[in-house]
Design a protein around this motif. Structure first.
Motif, mmCIF file in Angstrom:
data_model
loop_
_atom_site.group_PDB
_atom_site.id
_atom_site.type_symbol
_atom_site.label_atom_id
_atom_site.label_comp_id
_atom_site.label_asym_id
_atom_site.label_seq_id
_atom_site.Cartn_x
_atom_site.Cartn_y
_atom_site.Cartn_z
ATOM 1 N N ASP A 15 -8.365 -1.848 14.135
ATOM 2 C CA ASP A 15 -9.489 -1.167 13.493
ATOM 3 C C ASP A 15 -10.453 -2.225 12.963
ATOM 4 O O ASP A 15 -10.127 -2.979 12.046
ATOM 5 C CB ASP A 15 -8.975 -0.291 12.348
ATOM 6 C CG ASP A 15 -10.068 0.592 11.763
ATOM 7 O OD1 ASP A 15 -11.247 0.310 12.025
ATOM 8 O OD2 ASP A 15 -9.727 1.548 11.053
ATOM 9 N N ALA A 16 -11.650 -2.275 13.543
ATOM 10 C CA ALA A 16 -12.622 -3.305 13.168
ATOM 11 C C ALA A 16 -13.146 -3.140 11.750
ATOM 12 O O ALA A 16 -13.726 -4.074 11.188
ATOM 13 C CB ALA A 16 -13.793 -3.271 14.155
ATOM 14 N N THR A 17 -12.940 -1.964 11.160
ATOM 15 C CA THR A 17 -13.441 -1.755 9.795
ATOM 16 C C THR A 17 -12.481 -2.280 8.737
ATOM 17 O O THR A 17 -12.808 -2.278 7.549
ATOM 18 C CB THR A 17 -13.675 -0.258 9.537
ATOM 19 O OG1 THR A 17 -12.410 0.423 9.566
ATOM 20 C CG2 THR A 17 -14.620 0.336 10.558
ATOM 21 N N LYS A 18 -11.276 -2.695 9.147
ATOM 22 C CA LYS A 18 -10.270 -3.163 8.189
ATOM 23 C C LYS A 18 -9.952 -4.624 8.412
ATOM 24 O O LYS A 18 -9.984 -5.115 9.540
ATOM 25 C CB LYS A 18 -8.985 -2.322 8.315
ATOM 26 C CG LYS A 18 -9.181 -0.859 7.985
ATOM 27 C CD LYS A 18 -7.905 -0.068 8.192
ATOM 28 C CE LYS A 18 -8.133 1.404 7.892
ATOM 29 N NZ LYS A 18 -6.932 2.218 8.163
ATOM 30 N N ALA A 19 -9.614 -5.299 7.326
ATOM 31 C CA ALA A 19 -9.254 -6.710 7.430
ATOM 32 C C ALA A 19 -7.884 -6.828 8.084
ATOM 33 O O ALA A 19 -6.959 -6.070 7.755
ATOM 34 C CB ALA A 19 -9.211 -7.345 6.040
ATOM 35 N N PRO A 20 -7.721 -7.752 9.023
ATOM 36 C CA PRO A 20 -6.391 -7.959 9.605
ATOM 37 C C PRO A 20 -5.435 -8.489 8.546
ATOM 38 O O PRO A 20 -5.802 -9.325 7.717
ATOM 39 C CB PRO A 20 -6.651 -9.005 10.705
ATOM 40 C CG PRO A 20 -7.947 -9.647 10.336
ATOM 41 C CD PRO A 20 -8.747 -8.624 9.599
ATOM 42 N N LEU A 21 -4.219 -7.972 8.546
ATOM 43 C CA LEU A 21 -3.243 -8.342 7.518
ATOM 44 C C LEU A 21 -2.453 -9.572 7.927
ATOM 45 O O LEU A 21 -2.062 -9.711 9.087
ATOM 46 C CB LEU A 21 -2.280 -7.181 7.262
ATOM 47 C CG LEU A 21 -2.900 -5.908 6.660
ATOM 48 C CD1 LEU A 21 -1.843 -4.821 6.560
ATOM 49 C CD2 LEU A 21 -3.491 -6.193 5.295
ATOM 50 N N LEU A 28 -0.933 -9.465 0.838
ATOM 51 C CA LEU A 28 -1.706 -9.090 -0.346
ATOM 52 C C LEU A 28 -2.434 -10.272 -0.993
ATOM 53 O O LEU A 28 -3.576 -10.115 -1.430
ATOM 54 C CB LEU A 28 -0.814 -8.357 -1.343
ATOM 55 C CG LEU A 28 -0.578 -6.893 -0.946
ATOM 56 C CD1 LEU A 28 0.615 -6.290 -1.660
ATOM 57 C CD2 LEU A 28 -1.823 -6.057 -1.225
ATOM 58 N N PRO A 29 -1.826 -11.469 -1.087
ATOM 59 C CA PRO A 29 -2.609 -12.599 -1.596
ATOM 60 C C PRO A 29 -3.866 -12.877 -0.766
ATOM 61 O O PRO A 29 -4.922 -13.179 -1.314
ATOM 62 C CB PRO A 29 -1.611 -13.771 -1.513
ATOM 63 C CG PRO A 29 -0.275 -13.131 -1.633
ATOM 64 C CD PRO A 29 -0.412 -11.822 -0.913
ATOM 65 N N SER A 49 -8.350 -2.028 3.972
ATOM 66 C CA SER A 49 -6.935 -2.328 4.228
ATOM 67 C C SER A 49 -6.090 -2.085 2.986
ATOM 68 O O SER A 49 -4.978 -1.545 3.065
ATOM 69 C CB SER A 49 -6.780 -3.782 4.687
ATOM 70 O OG SER A 49 -7.394 -3.984 5.935
ATOM 71 N N LEU A 50 -6.617 -2.480 1.832
ATOM 72 C CA LEU A 50 -5.873 -2.304 0.583
ATOM 73 C C LEU A 50 -5.659 -0.816 0.287
ATOM 74 O O LEU A 50 -4.606 -0.425 -0.244
ATOM 75 C CB LEU A 50 -6.636 -2.971 -0.564
ATOM 76 C CG LEU A 50 -5.912 -3.081 -1.906
ATOM 77 C CD1 LEU A 50 -4.607 -3.861 -1.768
ATOM 78 C CD2 LEU A 50 -6.808 -3.757 -2.939
ATOM 79 N N CYS A 51 -6.640 0.009 0.642
ATOM 80 C CA CYS A 51 -6.527 1.469 0.446
ATOM 81 C C CYS A 51 -5.282 2.024 1.137
ATOM 82 O O CYS A 51 -4.605 2.898 0.602
ATOM 83 C CB CYS A 51 -7.756 2.160 1.016
ATOM 84 S SG CYS A 51 -8.812 2.869 -0.245
#
Length: 342
Positions: A15-21, A28-29, A49-51
């Motif tokens: 998903d391009a709208t979310k930061a890759p984890l 989380l850091p 992503s945090l959501c």
């Protein structure tokens, strides 16, 4: 035919709208660092992503540990409405967990979130009120809201907010008035609740009647309810409302107000007894209990006792309530008061 050429397109599950984890404990850091990034898109993607992550209580604990709450506090004043929207959404989700509600108090998040009650964007205000409502559900959270002097602000917002948001404000005030009903009373909540008793939405009517019961717990609240000659008749009218929650809370408010002599005679003047008698066999336990207790209050006045003597059999049937011992006990007390002879 297969080739060694590498496609420039993203894989279909990205998903391009979310930061890759990042992997494992680094996720989380890394997101926390991205929340503080100067690049707007980076902040937005990190929030997206945090959501997703904070629905998990373990991730909420980890997010608090790595400092995400402080980062989210700073984002509440961001110039971008999407950032404020997602920051308040994350904080609302965090507040649905007990550890998150405690974090609101530990990191002093209540006041920064309440500053968004005046935001121009509807969804930001809604998320802010939902978050504060969740925090108010624990006693320490309700006390924090009261200590933050937010009661006058909440009462004022109740006059002007959208109906969908009004329901959250009424819920917040409900929990806060368990801690300090006087502050709400001094903020002029009584006429605001009176106006909402006639609202089109049964949810709002029910919540307004419930809050009226809360604010009437102190003696000054009972006096204020009786001083306004329209409140008790409005509550009596709601006893015939098609919604059961509205009926229950209206009966509860009358029960609370009728503790005083002034309240008893106001209810008797509004002809509350016939409507309350119709509720002693209601399908919900709460409605039956409040109705019987309200009738007990009214039977303490000679005029009320004289009227209710003709309906002893109706109350007697509730002595054997198969669903609630509290209703049975309340019916026994009511019968003693109604049949008492000087």
């Amino acid at each position: 035919m297969a080739t060694t050429r590498i496609s420039y397109s993203l894989p279909p599950n990205i998903d391009a709208t979310k930061a890759p984890l990042a992997f494992g404990s680094r996720a989380l850091p890394k997101l926390n660092r991205e929340l503080c990034d100067e690049n707007l898109v980076t902040r937005q993607r990190a929030l997206m992503s945090l959501c997703d992550l904070v629905h998990d209580p373990e991730k909420v604990y980890e997010a608090i540990r790595v400092g995400c709450i402080d980062s989210l506090k700073k984002l509440l004043t961001d110039a971008d409405s999407t950032v404020r929207h997602k920051a308040t959404e994350v904080l609302y989700i965090v507040a649905t967990h007990n550890i998150g509600r405690n974090a609101f108090l530990d990191f002093k998040v209540i006041l920064p979130v309440s500053n968004l009650f005046d935001d121009d964007v509807e969804i930001v205000r809604k998320n802010a009120h939902q978050a504060i409502k969740m925090v108010s559900e624990i006693p320490s959270g309700a006390l924090g809201i009261v200590d933050g002097k937010l009661i006058p602000c909440l009462v004022e917002k109740l006059k002007q907010e959208l109906d969908e948001i009004k329901h959250f404000i009424l819920d917040t005030l409900h929990f806060c008035m368990r801690v300090d009903a006087e502050s709400a009373l001094n903020s002029g909540i009584m006429p605001v609740l009176k106006a909402l008793l006639g609202h089109d939405s049964p949810q709002v009517r029910s919540a307004a009647a419930r809050d009226l019961m809360d604010v009437s717990v102190p003696f000054s609240g009972k006096e204020a309810a009786c001083d306004d000659v329209e409140i008790v008749p409005l509550l009596v009218r709601l006893l015939s409302d098609p919604d059961y929650d509205v009926k229950a809370n209206a009966a509860g408010a009358l029960m609370t107000i009728a503790i005083t002599t002034k309240g008893k005679y106001a209810a008797l003047k509004a002809n509350a007894i016939p409507s309350l008698l119709r509720l002693v066999n209601a399908t919900t336990t709460e409605t039956r209990l409040y109705a019987i207790k309200a009738l007990t209050m009214l039977s303490e006045a000679p005029e009320g006792r004289k009227t209710l003597e003709r309906f002893v059999d109706d109350v007697k049937e509730c002595e054997r309530d198969p669903q609630s011992l509290a209703v049975s006990r309340a019916a026994q007390i009511a019968l003693k008061v109604i049949t008492w002879k000087p």
